[in-house]
Design a protein around this motif. Structure first.
Motif, PDB file in Angstrom:
ATOM      1  N   HIS A  85       0.836  -1.195   0.000  1.00  0.00           N
ATOM      2  CA  HIS A  85       0.000   0.000   0.000  1.00  0.00           C
ATOM      3  C   HIS A  85       0.876   1.252   0.000  1.00  0.00           C
ATOM      4  O   HIS A  85       0.689   2.174  -0.814  1.00  0.00           O
ATOM      5  N   ALA A  86       1.863   1.290   0.913  1.00  0.00           N
ATOM      6  CA  ALA A  86       2.745   2.451   1.019  1.00  0.00           C
ATOM      7  C   ALA A  86       3.534   2.668  -0.264  1.00  0.00           C
ATOM      8  O   ALA A  86       3.674   3.796  -0.754  1.00  0.00           O
ATOM      9  N   ALA A  87       4.065   1.594  -0.835  1.00  0.00           N
ATOM     10  CA  ALA A  87       4.889   1.711  -2.040  1.00  0.00           C
ATOM     11  C   ALA A  87       4.065   2.179  -3.235  1.00  0.00           C
ATOM     12  O   ALA A  87       4.539   2.978  -4.052  1.00  0.00           O
ATOM     13  N   ALA A  88       2.840   1.686  -3.351  1.00  0.00           N
ATOM     14  CA  ALA A  88       1.994   2.104  -4.465  1.00  0.00           C
ATOM     15  C   ALA A  88       1.689   3.601  -4.374  1.00  0.00           C
ATOM     16  O   ALA A  88       1.747   4.324  -5.376  1.00  0.00           O
ATOM     17  N   ARG A 135       3.609  -8.005  -5.033  1.00  0.00           N
ATOM     18  CA  ARG A 135       3.376  -8.008  -6.484  1.00  0.00           C
ATOM     19  C   ARG A 135       1.910  -8.302  -6.805  1.00  0.00           C
ATOM     20  O   ARG A 135       1.334  -7.709  -7.732  1.00  0.00           O
ATOM     21  N   ALA A 136       1.311  -9.212  -6.068  1.00  0.00           N
ATOM     22  CA  ALA A 136      -0.105  -9.532  -6.308  1.00  0.00           C
ATOM     23  C   ALA A 136      -0.976  -8.306  -6.073  1.00  0.00           C
ATOM     24  O   ALA A 136      -1.881  -7.999  -6.870  1.00  0.00           O
ATOM     25  N   LEU A 137      -0.729  -7.591  -4.995  1.00  0.00           N
ATOM     26  CA  LEU A 137      -1.537  -6.409  -4.694  1.00  0.00           C
ATOM     27  C   LEU A 137      -1.300  -5.287  -5.699  1.00  0.00           C
ATOM     28  O   LEU A 137      -2.214  -4.509  -6.002  1.00  0.00           O
ATOM     29  N   HIS A 138      -0.117  -5.208  -6.257  1.00  0.00           N
ATOM     30  CA  HIS A 138       0.175  -4.158  -7.237  1.00  0.00           C
ATOM     31  C   HIS A 138      -0.467  -4.401  -8.598  1.00  0.00           C
ATOM     32  O   HIS A 138      -0.391  -3.546  -9.474  1.00  0.00           O
ATOM     33  N   THR A 139      -1.117  -5.545  -8.775  1.00  0.00           N
ATOM     34  CA  THR A 139      -1.897  -5.761  -9.996  1.00  0.00           C
ATOM     35  C   THR A 139      -3.216  -5.010  -9.966  1.00  0.00           C
ATOM     36  O   THR A 139      -3.854  -4.833 -11.010  1.00  0.00           O
ATOM     37  N   GLY A 140      -3.655  -4.610  -8.769  1.00  0.00           N
ATOM     38  CA  GLY A 140      -4.955  -3.966  -8.633  1.00  0.00           C
ATOM     39  C   GLY A 140      -6.094  -4.942  -8.482  1.00  0.00           C
ATOM     40  O   GLY A 140      -7.258  -4.527  -8.309  1.00  0.00           O
ATOM     41  N   GLU A 141      -5.812  -6.234  -8.545  1.00  0.00           N
ATOM     42  CA  GLU A 141      -6.846  -7.244  -8.349  1.00  0.00           C
ATOM     43  C   GLU A 141      -7.078  -7.479  -6.860  1.00  0.00           C
ATOM     44  O   GLU A 141      -6.229  -7.184  -6.021  1.00  0.00           O
ATOM     45  N   ARG A 156      -7.531  -5.216  -1.781  1.00  0.00           N
ATOM     46  CA  ARG A 156      -7.342  -4.614  -3.096  1.00  0.00           C
ATOM     47  C   ARG A 156      -6.836  -3.193  -2.928  1.00  0.00           C
ATOM     48  O   ARG A 156      -7.364  -2.431  -2.114  1.00  0.00           O
ATOM     49  N   LEU A 157      -5.828  -2.823  -3.691  1.00  0.00           N
ATOM     50  CA  LEU A 157      -5.305  -1.458  -3.685  1.00  0.00           C
ATOM     51  C   LEU A 157      -5.987  -0.658  -4.781  1.00  0.00           C
ATOM     52  O   LEU A 157      -6.021  -1.076  -5.932  1.00  0.00           O
ATOM     53  N   TYR A 158      -6.497   0.494  -4.423  1.00  0.00           N
ATOM     54  CA  TYR A 158      -7.202   1.335  -5.386  1.00  0.00           C
ATOM     55  C   TYR A 158      -6.335   2.475  -5.915  1.00  0.00           C
ATOM     56  O   TYR A 158      -6.602   2.981  -7.009  1.00  0.00           O
ATOM     57  N   THR A 159      -5.353   2.905  -5.148  1.00  0.00           N
ATOM     58  CA  THR A 159      -4.441   3.951  -5.605  1.00  0.00           C
ATOM     59  C   THR A 159      -3.175   3.281  -6.083  1.00  0.00           C
ATOM     60  O   THR A 159      -2.371   2.786  -5.283  1.00  0.00           O
ATOM     61  N   LEU A 160      -2.996   3.262  -7.403  1.00  0.00           N
ATOM     62  CA  LEU A 160      -1.886   2.531  -8.015  1.00  0.00           C
ATOM     63  C   LEU A 160      -1.219   3.377  -9.093  1.00  0.00           C
ATOM     64  O   LEU A 160      -1.884   4.156  -9.778  1.00  0.00           O
ATOM     65  N   VAL A 165       5.203  -1.193  -9.273  1.00  0.00           N
ATOM     66  CA  VAL A 165       6.412  -0.648  -8.653  1.00  0.00           C
ATOM     67  C   VAL A 165       7.561  -1.648  -8.813  1.00  0.00           C
ATOM     68  O   VAL A 165       7.422  -2.815  -8.429  1.00  0.00           O
ATOM     69  N   PRO A 166       8.703  -1.226  -9.368  1.00  0.00           N
ATOM     70  CA  PRO A 166       9.863  -2.133  -9.418  1.00  0.00           C
ATOM     71  C   PRO A 166      10.314  -2.493  -8.003  1.00  0.00           C
ATOM     72  O   PRO A 166      10.281  -1.649  -7.098  1.00  0.00           O
ATOM     73  N   ILE A 167      10.743  -3.727  -7.824  1.00  0.00           N
ATOM     74  CA  ILE A 167      11.195  -4.202  -6.511  1.00  0.00           C
ATOM     75  C   ILE A 167      12.636  -4.690  -6.645  1.00  0.00           C
ATOM     76  O   ILE A 167      12.918  -5.635  -7.379  1.00  0.00           O
ATOM     77  N   TYR A 168      13.547  -4.018  -5.953  1.00  0.00           N
ATOM     78  CA  TYR A 168      14.950  -4.409  -5.925  1.00  0.00           C
ATOM     79  C   TYR A 168      15.227  -5.094  -4.582  1.00  0.00           C
ATOM     80  O   TYR A 168      14.676  -4.686  -3.561  1.00  0.00           O
ATOM     81  N   VAL A 169      16.085  -6.094  -4.593  1.00  0.00           N
ATOM     82  CA  VAL A 169      16.319  -6.909  -3.403  1.00  0.00           C
ATOM     83  C   VAL A 169      17.752  -6.712  -2.916  1.00  0.00           C
ATOM     84  O   VAL A 169      18.704  -6.804  -3.694  1.00  0.00           O
ATOM     85  N   SER A 170      17.888  -6.457  -1.620  1.00  0.00           N
ATOM     86  CA  SER A 170      19.200  -6.288  -1.007  1.00  0.00           C
ATOM     87  C   SER A 170      19.872  -7.636  -0.800  1.00  0.00           C
ATOM     88  O   SER A 170      19.224  -8.610  -0.406  1.00  0.00           O
TER      89      SER A 170
END
Length: 316
Positions: A85-88, A135-141, A156-160, A165-170
């Motif tokens: 939610h925060a990242a979107a 990633r699933a939530l960032h689809t908007g589904e 479901r996230l409504y503000t996208l 959002v690209p996700i980089y891993v440390s």
């Protein structure tokens, strides 16, 4: 061509100061921003720890530079659905110029709600599932997820943003590098290690590699080393201490073992631009696509003027 960014330290500076630094960084020619995500500073001398998502909202109004969290732990203190939610929202605020950097975290920040701190293999397993949820939530589904570590129901996230959002891993060790190559859109690290980047590429990692390091510009090298030792001795602690020590007090105790010589051997400090240029080139030669620099201490305006005048012409 390596892109040079500035690393905003949420452990050392409050939110308004971080916003000022972002402006100065852009004016000095830095091309992008890293920003740390901590609940605690590493020690009381650093003295700050603002909520990164509030700071990112402010940054989105004062700079056009791309921003990456370096890094957010989406596994214990924050549920991955909340991080999604925060990242979107951050990506919408930044008009798509936001990357979510994630990692398996440190006890320092993640045990604060009383949760047990898992061993490293479990933390990586949790991170992989957390990224799946995000990633699933960032689809908007609408998402229902019943996994080993996380449950999400009717979310479901409504503000996208227009694009996920690209996700980089440390990653710092081989197991984490393999996870980054498998689940990430890019890699984050603070080790100028060509073998690490090589393993990431060999394991299928195709996204950009981000690396960062600290410096302490000062009137003399000795002054810069003393400032760095006072504020960031934890950078020089060995092994897994950074992941397992639970409080700033414990880091202060462990840091009594760090000496000025240990700092001077690895940290660019003082007025000579050559060491700063050499450090950037070390990361570039290791294979990093983006290199982030963090100035330690209060002399921020002086650092940006120095960088623009004496370092930037040699690293562009």
């Amino acid at each position: 061509m390596v892109s040079i960014g500035y690393f905003l330290s949420c452990e050392e500076f409050g939110p308004r100061e971080l916003v000022r630094q972002a402006r100065w960084a852009e004016e000095a020619g830095f091309e992008r921003l890293w920003i740390s995500d901590h609940f605690h500073p590493w020690n009381d001398e650093q003295g700050q720890s603002p909520f990164v998502w509030s700071v990112i909202g402010a940054l989105s109004e004062v700079t056009r530079l791309p921003i990456t969290t370096a890094v957010t732990c989406p596994t214990v203190r924050l549920h991955p659905a909340v991080v999604a939610h925060a990242a979107a929202t951050a990506a919408v605020q930044c008009e798509g110029r936001f990357t979510l950097g994630v990692g398996s975290g440190e006890a320092l920040n993640e045990h604060v709600l009383g949760d047990a701190w898992p061993p490293a293999p479990v933390r990586l397993e949790m991170l992989e599932e957390a990224v799946e949820v995000i990633r699933a939530l960032h689809t908007g589904e609408e998402v229902d997820h019943h996994g080993k570590h996380y449950t999400v129901e009717n979310a479901r996230l409504y503000t996208l943003p227009e694009q996920p959002v690209p996700i980089y891993v440390s990653a710092f060790g081989p197991k984490a590098v393999d996870v980054a190559a498998r689940i990430g859109d890019g890699l984050c690290s603070t080790k100028p290690d060509g073998d690490l980047i090589g393993r990431y590429r060999a394991a299928g990692g195709k996204g950009p590699a981000q690396g960062g390091f600290k410096v302490c510009h000062a009137a003399t090298e000795a002054e810069g080393v003393r400032t760095a030792l006072r504020l960031w001795p934890n950078e020089h602690l060995p092994g897994e201490l950074a992941q397992v020590l639970p409080t700033p007090r414990h880091f202060e105790q462990a840091s009594t073992l760090v000496t000025e010589r240990m700092v001077a051997d690895v940290l660019p400090a003082g007025p000579d631009p050559k060491r700063y240029v050499e450090s950037v080139r070390e990361y570039a030669d290791a294979g990093y696509d983006e290199v982030y620099v963090q100035q330690i201490g209060p002399e921020q305006e002086e650092f940006f003027a120095f960088w623009q005048r004496e370092v930037a012409p040699h690293v562009r």
